[in-house]
Design a protein around this motif. Sequence first.
Motif, short mmCIF file in Angstrom:
data_model
loop_
_atom_site.label_atom_id
_atom_site.label_comp_id
_atom_site.label_asym_id
_atom_site.label_seq_id
_atom_site.Cartn_x
_atom_site.Cartn_y
_atom_site.Cartn_z
N LEU A 242 -6.82 -0.99 -0.69
CA LEU A 242 -8.21 -0.97 -0.21
C LEU A 242 -9.14 -1.67 -1.19
O LEU A 242 -10.06 -2.40 -0.78
CB LEU A 242 -8.66 0.48 0.02
CG LEU A 242 -7.93 1.25 1.12
CD1 LEU A 242 -8.44 2.69 1.19
CD2 LEU A 242 -8.08 0.56 2.47
N ASP A 243 -8.92 -1.48 -2.49
CA ASP A 243 -9.75 -2.15 -3.49
C ASP A 243 -9.56 -3.67 -3.44
O ASP A 243 -10.51 -4.43 -3.59
CB ASP A 243 -9.40 -1.64 -4.90
CG ASP A 243 -9.80 -0.18 -5.10
OD1 ASP A 243 -10.59 0.35 -4.28
OD2 ASP A 243 -9.31 0.43 -6.07
N ASN B 274 -1.77 8.56 -3.52
CA ASN B 274 -1.00 7.31 -3.57
C ASN B 274 -1.85 6.17 -4.11
O ASN B 274 -2.59 5.54 -3.36
CB ASN B 274 -0.49 7.01 -2.14
CG ASN B 274 0.15 5.63 -2.05
OD1 ASN B 274 0.56 5.05 -3.05
ND2 ASN B 274 0.21 5.10 -0.84
N PRO B 275 -1.73 5.87 -5.40
CA PRO B 275 -2.54 4.81 -6.01
C PRO B 275 -2.33 3.45 -5.37
O PRO B 275 -3.23 2.61 -5.37
CB PRO B 275 -2.06 4.79 -7.47
CG PRO B 275 -1.42 6.12 -7.71
CD PRO B 275 -0.87 6.55 -6.38
N LYS B 276 -1.16 3.21 -4.78
CA LYS B 276 -0.91 1.91 -4.14
C LYS B 276 -1.85 1.70 -2.94
O LYS B 276 -2.26 0.57 -2.65
CB LYS B 276 0.54 1.83 -3.65
CG LYS B 276 1.56 1.73 -4.75
CD LYS B 276 2.94 1.66 -4.13
CE LYS B 276 4.02 1.87 -5.15
NZ LYS B 276 5.34 1.97 -4.49
N GLY C 182 0.77 -1.24 0.00
CA GLY C 182 0.00 0.00 0.00
C GLY C 182 0.80 1.29 0.00
O GLY C 182 0.22 2.37 0.15
N GLY C 183 2.11 1.21 -0.15
CA GLY C 183 2.90 2.45 -0.21
C GLY C 183 2.94 3.19 1.11
O GLY C 183 2.59 2.64 2.15
N ASP C 184 3.40 4.44 1.06
CA ASP C 184 3.66 5.18 2.29
C ASP C 184 2.54 6.12 2.73
O ASP C 184 2.35 6.34 3.91
CB ASP C 184 4.95 6.01 2.14
CG ASP C 184 6.18 5.12 2.16
OD1 ASP C 184 6.13 4.07 2.82
OD2 ASP C 184 7.18 5.48 1.51
#
Length: 268
Positions: A132-133, A125-127, A116-118
């Motif tokens: 969540l998706d 932040n698309p990650k 999920g990135g930072d």
Amino acid sequence: MASLRIATWNINSLRLRVGLLTHLIEALRPDVICLQETKVPDPLFPTEDLAPLGFPHTVFRGMKGYNGVAILSRVPLAVMDTAPDWCAKGDCRHVAASLQSPGGPVELHNFYVPAGGDVPDRAANPKYGHKLDFIAEARMWFAARTGLARAVLVGDLNIAPMEHDVWSHKQLLGVVSHTPAETAGLDAWMNAGFVDAVRHFVPADQKLYTWWSYRNQDWRGSDRGRRLDHIWVTPDLAAGLRSQTILRDARDWPRGSDHVPVCVEIGV
DNA sequence: ATGGTGGATGTTCCA
């Protein structure tokens, strides 16, 4: 009643750490080992290195450089291909198998959820949005599985859902892995058909971690961990739960992973 | 507020 010991471990490169599986097997005596972050494309899967370990039945789904999951089993299994390609990314984050057991087949799911990135913000932040998706899609898929039973779900879910699954609830509420959106999403997914097999044995007010950052040199001294790795079972299997182990000592294995193995024994 | 470490890859991305 037969029993099944199922272990899960984010190995952070199967080819680099295949030798450490010997220690895992000695310590946990598992019947089934689920691995995440294998980081190996299927044609390069190290079948010959794994052969002496005594897990002749394998399924794996890998890609170059990132992600990748595998199941190693002492008991025969059949791969299940009914699950979707999560978020249509083709990114090797899930493999499922049907395990042969005296009491009947057991459905086993092995997940590696996006980190999920930072930044915990979908727009920035698309990650994070992908994470969540992913968990929402997984929740809906399992919720639609009417009659789901004799199933086990394991993996690096990259979320520490409970207050005492992190070293400081207050300080981590804004840190990806413990934000309210993530913990609510993970709770909803689990409640679509599972119970937490590790917390079944450990009260909610007791700290429990499975991951300590590489950046924290004195990981045992500071003990700033998070419980990111999970084992869930369907309620019909909960009565058969016999024990759980979080193999903290694995965090000190030479050139070890930043995650430690988690194992449960279930009468099935 | 920042940076700290590690793996795969290839001079950076991901965790």
